[in-house]
Design a protein around this motif. Structure first.
Motif, PDB file in Angstrom:
ATOM      1  N   ASP A 193      -3.523  -4.045   2.568  1.00  0.00           N
ATOM      2  CA  ASP A 193      -2.680  -2.853   2.679  1.00  0.00           C
ATOM      3  C   ASP A 193      -2.856  -2.219   4.052  1.00  0.00           C
ATOM      4  OD1 ASP A 193      -1.130  -0.596   1.902  1.00  0.00           O
ATOM      5  OD2 ASP A 193      -2.954   0.479   1.309  1.00  0.00           O
ATOM      6  N   HIS A 236       6.851  -3.173   1.851  1.00  0.00           N
ATOM      7  CA  HIS A 236       5.427  -3.017   2.167  1.00  0.00           C
ATOM      8  C   HIS A 236       4.508  -3.691   1.129  1.00  0.00           C
ATOM      9  CE1 HIS A 236       1.528  -1.210   2.886  1.00  0.00           C
ATOM     10  NE2 HIS A 236       1.624  -0.521   1.757  1.00  0.00           N
ATOM     11  N   ASN A 242      -0.253  -1.870   7.236  1.00  0.00           N
ATOM     12  CA  ASN A 242       0.026  -0.553   7.815  1.00  0.00           C
ATOM     13  C   ASN A 242      -0.292  -0.521   9.308  1.00  0.00           C
ATOM     14  OD1 ASN A 242       1.025   0.628   5.491  1.00  0.00           O
ATOM     15  ND2 ASN A 242      -1.002   1.306   4.797  1.00  0.00           N
ATOM     16  N   TYR A 261      11.015   0.639   0.923  1.00  0.00           N
ATOM     17  CA  TYR A 261       9.568   0.774   0.759  1.00  0.00           C
ATOM     18  C   TYR A 261       8.958  -0.487   0.157  1.00  0.00           C
ATOM     19  CZ  TYR A 261       5.018   2.753   0.147  1.00  0.00           C
ATOM     20  OH  TYR A 261       3.666   2.974   0.259  1.00  0.00           O
ATOM     21  N   HIS A 271       0.433  -1.805  -5.896  1.00  0.00           N
ATOM     22  CA  HIS A 271      -0.656  -0.934  -5.454  1.00  0.00           C
ATOM     23  C   HIS A 271      -0.239   0.493  -5.130  1.00  0.00           C
ATOM     24  CE1 HIS A 271       0.518  -1.824  -1.212  1.00  0.00           C
ATOM     25  NE2 HIS A 271      -0.089  -0.693  -0.956  1.00  0.00           N
ATOM     26  N   ASP A 272       1.015   0.733  -4.783  1.00  0.00           N
ATOM     27  CA  ASP A 272       1.433   2.104  -4.470  1.00  0.00           C
ATOM     28  C   ASP A 272       2.247   2.756  -5.586  1.00  0.00           C
ATOM     29  OD1 ASP A 272       0.218   2.537  -2.020  1.00  0.00           O
ATOM     30  OD2 ASP A 272       1.832   1.561  -0.897  1.00  0.00           O
TER      31      ASP A 272
HETATM   32 MN    MN Z   1       0.187   0.755   0.624  1.00  0.00          MN
END
Ligand code: MN
Length: 738
Positions: free
Chosen positions: A139, A48, A143, A45, A72-73
């Motif tokens: 972001d 990303h 994506n 992950y 950010h996540d």
């Molecule tokens: Mn994200």
């Protein structure tokens, strides 16, 4: 996956003063936080947020933005908390990450088209730091680039959202590159056939035309050079989505599209822009109606450039954008342009000494954004007013609720559902218990706590901001008042039936209801509670043969002094007086009180009354009705444990009304012949009616009198009191409210 040192290196290339230790810490923290989590692609992950950070290094953004991108996540998807991030990375970065967490909830929001506009406004509203939006766009770009890994059923939704919300937002921020890539990626997902057909045609054309773009580039550069203008000319094919958009807008086929090529002429100075324009217009034929000067009149997002279209080499229509290098950077990267690292004079490479100044610039830009000026910008003026007046909040499930500014959780509850509003007893704002009267802020997540036992307090009607909430509270209050009446009426009826020795059952009521011309037993009880139906009539309706007993004469109170030494004057003296426990009922329904819906039996406090001008409260006594007390009344203490019995009431007295109201005075007078007469005339002179009088001798010298009088209002009462004080015989006058 990008290594730690590679990321640092990318940043250092444009920002030699970067805080490497900070970047390193963020890299390690985010990697550990995401741990073994995987993306749909099977990648770790962490790849990303790292890619998102990389996109932002291309935009040459500051350390805080890069770190926020890495993190950010984390709040949403890992155990990390805002508090921890604040401790490790400082308040500014924590606020950025929190902003991103709020925005991330948008991804959960149902993607009805009608929400798109609200969502764009919300983005602008909650991202009060523009860097939050920059990270969000990066972001979303990452994506979209990896959309093929997203489950097929979700791809369209993500792509549509990108087209509806994020691409226009990028455009608004002047980030053309970002916008075009987002649009093309979304377009490919949503209309794969159109996308394929256009890209195929463009590549066929490219083969047919050969190195047309390079040819035109060279010819333009040479022509300008001959005239002494140093220029860099960059040509390119239009983007797929933009070609498609033009075909749609003009309803034309691909063959009819003329200007598939756009050229950018970058020169050294503003003066050169106009000189270059002159050269181009002299050399080639101008296409009418295509000239626009955004240098003298920049777009709201600070875009500056001169646009023109000419019929250029090989009879190709060529679209030209002429601008300086500075303007070009703004055009390419918009808000993200190097401004953070550039002296305001425009000289590249000079670091801004004060971050505050850069921040102020960003703030100003975001303000300009949200004040969207010309109609072609994605938020027109009228909509912006709306946006300024609105606040956007979420349900715990991520539904977006748009409310007017200053809205409360009460409004929120009613916006979710009337039942939620009617049963609301409390709320949590962002997970913390908060009062229902709080003012909501953009991005707040609001959870309403409900209880079936609750009915909305009438006071909400004035607290709520939305018409919907107000109307619902009003309706619910009416229903509750009606329920109160019918409960009251039922008790009154039960007592009356018991006294009459008659049973009160559903069966009897069923018989009585039509005879009283009502629809249901509850209506009858409510009418009894309101005093519209007398209990005698109700009993007779249920038992037609029943005859009410004759009223017995009431005994008058004795004249003897009671245990406390009071004695009472009796009727027939020169003073009127009150019959103890007397029947004042005939006047009750005329008491002019506002705040009581309908005419529930109302009376005044037995010991001291109340007069217009007094602040008053009503106390509801089931089975009896409402008693009005002035706020200073001692008796109110007895009801402090029963707040549900308190009613907020106000006087409703006509200025010219002749109605009188009861008040009680304690008068201390000297014992001398005629003192009582003096007191009585002091009251009578000023138009007071004496309704009752009790007196006892306090000492050899003084007598204490308790006088019930009737007056028009508080001013009248005060006048009488000062009239009494003026008499030599009177030593003290006080108002009494037990
Ligand atoms: Mn994200």
């Amino acid at each position: 996956m990008m290594r730690q040192y590679e990321l640092v290196e990318r940043v250092r290339r444009y920002n030699p003063n970067t805080d490497e230790a900070l970047l390193d810490r963020a890299y390690v923290y985010a990697m550990k936080a995401h741990g073994s989590q995987l993306r749909a692609s099977g990648d770790p992950y962490f790849s990303h947020p790292l890619e998102v950070a990389a996109i932002l290094t291309d935009l040459k953004l500051d350390d805080a933005t890069i770190v926020a991108a890495l993190l950010h996540d984390t709040i949403e998807d890992t155990d990390a908390t805002k508090a921890e991030i604040e401790r490790l990375f400082g308040a500014q970065i924590a606020t950025l990450v929190e902003g991103l967490t709020k925005i991330k909830k948008l991804d959960l929001v149902s993607k009805q088209a009608k929400q798109a506009e609200n969502l764009r406004k919300l983005l602008l509203a909650i991202a009060d730091d523009v860097r939050v939006l920059l990270v969000k766009l990066a972001d979303r770009l990452h994506n979209m680039r990896t959309l093929k890994w997203v489950p097929p059923e979700k791809r369209d939704r993500v792509a549509q959202e990108t087209l509806d919300i994020y691409a226009p937002l990028a455009a608004r921020m002047g980030m053309q590159e970002m916008r075009e890539e987002l649009e093309d990626l979304a377009f490919r997902q949503l209309s794969p056939e159109a996308y394929d057909s256009i890209t195929t045609r463009v590549s066929e054309l490219r083969q047919h035309n050969g190195p047309l773009v390079q040819e035109i580039e060279r010819e333009l550069t040479e022509e300008l050079e001959r005239r002494g203008i140093h220029a860099e000319v960059k040509g390119r094919e239009k983007r797929t989505f933009s070609i498609w958009g033009k075909m749609e807008r003009k309803a034309i086929g691909f063959e009819q599209l003329s200007d598939l090529y756009g050229f950018r002429v970058i020169v050294d100075s503003v003066e050169d822009c106009y000189r270059a324009l002159g050269v181009v217009h002299t050399k080639w034929a101008i296409v009418p109606g295509r000239f626009k000067d955004y240098i003298s009149t920049p777009k709201p997002n600070d875009y500056r450039s001169v646009h023109t279209t000419v019929v250029g080499p090989r009879r190709q229509r060529v679209e030209l954008q002429i601008r300086t290098r500075d303007m070009d950077e703004i055009a390419e990267y918009g808000i993200a342009a190097h401004a953070l690292y550039k002296d305001p004079s425009g000289a590249p490479g000079v670091m801004l000494s004060s971050e505050t100044r850069a921040y102020a610039w960003l703030r100003k830009t975001i303000e300009n954004l949200s004040q969207g000026l010309s109609p072609e910008e994605f938020l027109e003026h009228t909509k912006l007013e709306l946006f300024h007046d609105q606040v956007f909040c979420f349900t715990p499930k991520g539904r977006l609720i748009a409310l007017p500014r200053k809205a409360t959780p009460i409004d929120f509850a009613y916006a979710v559902h009337t039942d939620v509003g009617n049963t609301a007893v409390g709320c949590k704002i962002n997970g913390t218990i908060a009062p229902l009267v709080s003012e909501l802020k953009n991005g707040d997540e609001v959870e309403i706590i409900t209880s079936k036992a609750q009915t909305p307090p009438g006071a909400w009607e004035t607290i709520a901001v939305t018409g919907k909430a107000r109307a619902a509270v009003r309706r619910a209050t009416r229903a509750a008042v009606r329920a109160q009446y019918s409960g009251l009426g039922r008790k009154i009826a039960e007592r009356a039936f018991a006294k009459a020795g008659k049973a009160l059952s559903d069966e009897e009521m069923a018989r009585a209801v039509p005879r009283l011309a009502r629809a249901a037993a509850d209506d009858v009880f409510a009418a009894v509670g309101r005093g519209e139906i007398k209990t005698d009539d109700l009993i007779r309706a249920a038992y037609p043969e029943w005859v009410p007993p004759r009223l017995e004469d009431r005994a008058l109170g004795a004249a003897a002094a009671n245990a406390e030494g009071w004695f009472e004057l009796r009727r027939g003296h020169n003073l009127k007086f009150k019959i103890p426990g007397g029947a004042t009922d005939e006047r009750l329904d005329a008491i002019p009180i506002r705040g009581i819906n309908g005419d529930l039996p109302v009376r005044f406090a037995p010991d001291g009354g109340a007069v217009p001008g007094d602040r008053i409260v009503g106390i509801l006594t089931p089975g009896e009705g409402i008693t009005i007390y002035p706020i200073q009344s001692q008796s109110l203490q007895g009801f402090e444990d029963a707040p549900e019995r308190w009613l907020d009431v106000r006087w409703d007295v006509d200025e010219l009304s002749e109605a009188r109201f009861p008040a009680r005075l304690a008068v201390t007078a000297r014992n001398e012949p005629g003192s009582l007469a003096q007191v009585a005339s002091a009251i009578g002179d000023r138009g007071g009616n004496i309704e009752g009088l009790q007196m006892r001798t306090r000492s050899a010298d003084f007598t204490e009198m308790m006088i019930d009088i009737e007056v028009f209002d508080l001013r009248h009462l005060n006048g009488i009191m000062s009239g009494l004080k003026d008499r030599d015989v009177v030593s003290n006058v006080e108002r009494v409210n037990d």
